[in-house]
Scaffold this active site. Sequence first.
Site, PDB file in Angstrom:
ATOM      1  N   GLU A  85     -32.171  82.603 -52.193  1.00 36.76           N
ATOM      2  CA  GLU A  85     -33.232  82.208 -51.268  1.00 36.76           C
ATOM      3  C   GLU A  85     -33.818  83.476 -50.661  1.00 36.76           C
ATOM      4  OE1 GLU A  85     -31.939  79.386 -48.339  1.00 36.76           O
ATOM      5  OE2 GLU A  85     -31.835  77.733 -49.781  1.00 36.76           O
TER       6      GLU A  85
ATOM      7  N   ASP B  63     -35.430  79.914 -37.243  1.00 37.50           N
ATOM      8  CA  ASP B  63     -34.600  81.099 -37.424  1.00 37.50           C
ATOM      9  C   ASP B  63     -34.028  81.582 -36.101  1.00 37.50           C
ATOM     10  OD1 ASP B  63     -35.190  81.119 -40.129  1.00 37.50           O
ATOM     11  OD2 ASP B  63     -36.979  82.352 -39.849  1.00 37.50           O
TER      12      ASP B  63
END
Length: 273
Positions: A49, A60
């Site tokens: 990824e 995030d």
Amino acid sequence: MSRIAATFSQLQAQGRKALIPFVTAGFPYADVTPELMHAMVAGGADVIELGVPFSDPSADGPVIQKAGDKALAFGIGLAQVLDMVRVFRAENQTTPVVLMGYANPVERYNQKHASGAKDSAFVQDASAAGVDGVLIVDYPPEECEEFAAELKAHNMDLIFLLAPTSTDERMAQVARIASGYVYYVSLKGVTGSGALDTAAVEAMLPRIRQFVNVPVGVGFGIRDAATAQAIGKVADAVVIGSKIIQLIDNQPREQVASTAQNFLRGVRNALDS
């Protein structure tokens, strides 16, 4: 069959689980990513990824946010990320690469590179670069049927997140158009937050599989070989991101690849034991 589907099929036949590391493209050095990707494959990665840097990430945590900020400061955007995939593909034609990011860079890329062709510039260029899957955090499934069809026409998969708060209705929506695998976010919150409750993950996966007929990967909170091994007993794949970012941050340029490779080798050995 996409490269992702072929990889999971081969792993299933071997009785093994997929190891999926995440790294932010262009971190910690602007030019290190293709080398780092090769090293992660050597360490046992089955799928990679690759995070597309974005200025306003919603999912995030601070570790990956910091990595994204540093990559942005180097001038890394979606066009540069696609170039990195091209470089990686010159030597590796088998390991699937998934781009993980947000809608804004994709929409902006399409605006800048619009050609009037049937499929979007992003889909065409990602396919040409050798991308195998796309995970756009803020693309809801009910808005993605056309995008999913474009990707499938180019042999790419559209991957979605599921969370502990996902309803049956949302899982059914995701199952209708998701391909490749789904990514179960094992914690409430952002990447790198909290301690992983493996029992809660184990209890959730049968519910997800009632709706989803593609492999289920688990991420957020997996930080070591022991945790990965525990999750690998119940999931089809283990996703590790924040820990790798922490390990390679502040490493000398020449030690970035080997640091990630050595860490992943330990995780791979635990998953296979």
